[in-house]
Design an enzyme around this catalytic site. Structure first.
Site, PDB file in Angstrom:
ATOM      1  N   ARG A 269       0.869  -1.188   0.000  1.00  0.00           N
ATOM      2  CA  ARG A 269       0.000   0.000   0.000  1.00  0.00           C
ATOM      3  C   ARG A 269       0.897   1.226   0.000  1.00  0.00           C
ATOM      4  NH1 ARG A 269       0.454   1.692   5.268  1.00  0.00           N
ATOM      5  NH2 ARG A 269       0.547   0.078   6.875  1.00  0.00           N
ATOM      6  N   HIS A 273      -1.888   3.367   6.496  1.00  0.00           N
ATOM      7  CA  HIS A 273      -2.811   2.265   6.812  1.00  0.00           C
ATOM      8  C   HIS A 273      -4.253   2.756   6.712  1.00  0.00           C
ATOM      9  CE1 HIS A 273      -4.393  -1.330   8.687  1.00  0.00           C
ATOM     10  NE2 HIS A 273      -4.998  -0.589   9.578  1.00  0.00           N
ATOM     11  N   TYR A 283       7.742   3.940   9.992  1.00  0.00           N
ATOM     12  CA  TYR A 283       8.108   2.527  10.007  1.00  0.00           C
ATOM     13  C   TYR A 283       8.499   1.979   8.627  1.00  0.00           C
ATOM     14  CZ  TYR A 283       3.118   2.221   8.700  1.00  0.00           C
ATOM     15  OH  TYR A 283       1.901   2.393   8.090  1.00  0.00           O
TER      16      TYR A 283
END
Length: 370
Positions: A269, A273, A283
């Site tokens: 993606r 999120h 991250y």
């Protein structure tokens, strides 16, 4: 002291044997070249064009949905850019009578399966009308509870089998969903009853911010199918032809009474999120982003179609303009939906309203009349 006995099983060799069986299935490489001619699905030029149109449309829908969310015109939204091949090609392999049980990122599949776009926007806003699929549109509302749709899919698939219908139930979760108990219960139940289900794991590498390597010791997520006694396959999730072929094969197996299949699609993606404050730069590295952007499913499929002489820039621009207009019309229609009231929710909650809700209904009727 007792002497140490030699292990009867070479566990290292056992795992090596299992891992070798789950190589990534691919048809188109990153340059859009066919590398697995024998696996090419039997799709006409018109079908290939339609698949590309839907992927381009979905990318625009994602961009506009992010913009609408930032404007406060949508509620919950989980970006989909990068996962178009996994999502759209899998739905493209289905038939109208099949059921889709989506996760919260899987709105595009149910839109292409027949849910009006304005209702998808209402779902994002938390409006009950967004969960009322029209008659004949075999979709359930996107599941927010991670992994719960796997159990529900096992039940829907068993119902399909008991009715003797030639259809399947397909569901989706992310890599994080495979860490949930519902995932194992769902695939195990479906396998035990040979229910016609297709379980898709969209491995976009991070369950919110947790990388797959921290979630499991398994080399692949596809091999988790072994424990449930069902087939599993890992697919290049940025390759629409590979995804289509894998899902189509799983569907044929299911309707022929051979039971469920677990499909792991390796994808990424590009966005956060969800739009609820996630920051992927905390991250994910820019190097990793760059690596996966080179595998973009739209770029890959575009090269393939252009090489065949059945796609060009004008065709793509036409789809983009169509998407923008239809999205504008859909959000306008969503804006026209009546304001949601507590009495609406109480009235549609049960077929036969229990006494305690009857009392609450009268209370809220009085409040809403003022």
């Amino acid at each position: 002291m007792a002497s140490k006995t030699k292990a009867q099983i070479d566990y290292k060799k056992q795992f090596e044997s299992i891992n070798k069986q789950f190589q990534t299935f691919q048809i188109l490489n990153e340059e859009g070249k066919v590398v697995n001619e024998s696996a090419m699905p039997d799709l006409t030029d018109e079908q290939l064009q339609e698949l590309m149109k839907r992927m381009v449309y979905t990318r625009i829908l994602d961009q506009r949905s992010i913009s609408l969310n930032r404007q406060g015109r949508l509620g919950f939204y989980a970006p989909t850019a990068g996962q178009e091949a996994s999502q759209i090609a899998s739905q493209f392999a289905l038939e109208k009578e099949d059921w889709i049980l989506p996760g919260y990122r899987d709105v595009p599949q149910i839109v292409w399966h027949g849910l009006p776009l304005y209702q998808a926007f209402l779902f994002s806003r938390g409006h009950f009308q967004g969960n009322q699929a029209p008659e004949g549109v075999n979709v359930l509302s996107p599941q927010i509870i991670i992994g719960a749709q796997y159990i529900q899919t096992a039940g829907v698939a068993l119902g399909i089998k008991k009715r003797g219908q030639k259809a399947v139930a397909i569901t989706y979760t992310g890599d994080g969903g495979t860490s949930q108990g519902d995932f194992y219960e769902g695939i195990n139940f479906a396998g035990a009853f040979k229910a016609p289900a297709i379980f898709v794991v969209q491995n976009n590498q991070f369950a919110i911010s947790t990388p797959v390597s921290v979630q499991t010791a398994a080399e692949t997520l596809a091999q988790k199918a072994v424990a449930a006694g069902i087939p599993g396959i890992q697919v290049d999730g940025m390759d629409p032809l590979a995804v289509y072929a894998a899902v189509r094969d799983a569907r044929e197996r299911a309707v022929n009474g051979e039971g469920p299949t677990l499909i792991e699609t390796m994808c990424y993606r590009y966005g956060p999120h969800t739009m609820a404050g996630d920051d992927p730069t905390r991250y994910r590295t820019s190097e990793l982003d760059d690596e996966w952007e080179k595998r973009d499913p739209l770029i890959r499929f575009r090269k393939f179609l252009e090489e065949k002489g059945i796609w060009n820039e004008d065709m793509e621009n036409e789809v983009i303009e169509q998407a923008k207009e239809e999205i504008k019309d859909a959000i306008k229609k969503a804006d026209e939906a009546p304001k949601q009231k507590v009495t609406d929710l109480i009235s549609i909650m049960h077929e036969e309203m229990p006494y305690n809700l009857k009392e609450q209904l009268e209370i809220y009727k009085e409040k809403e009349s003022k």
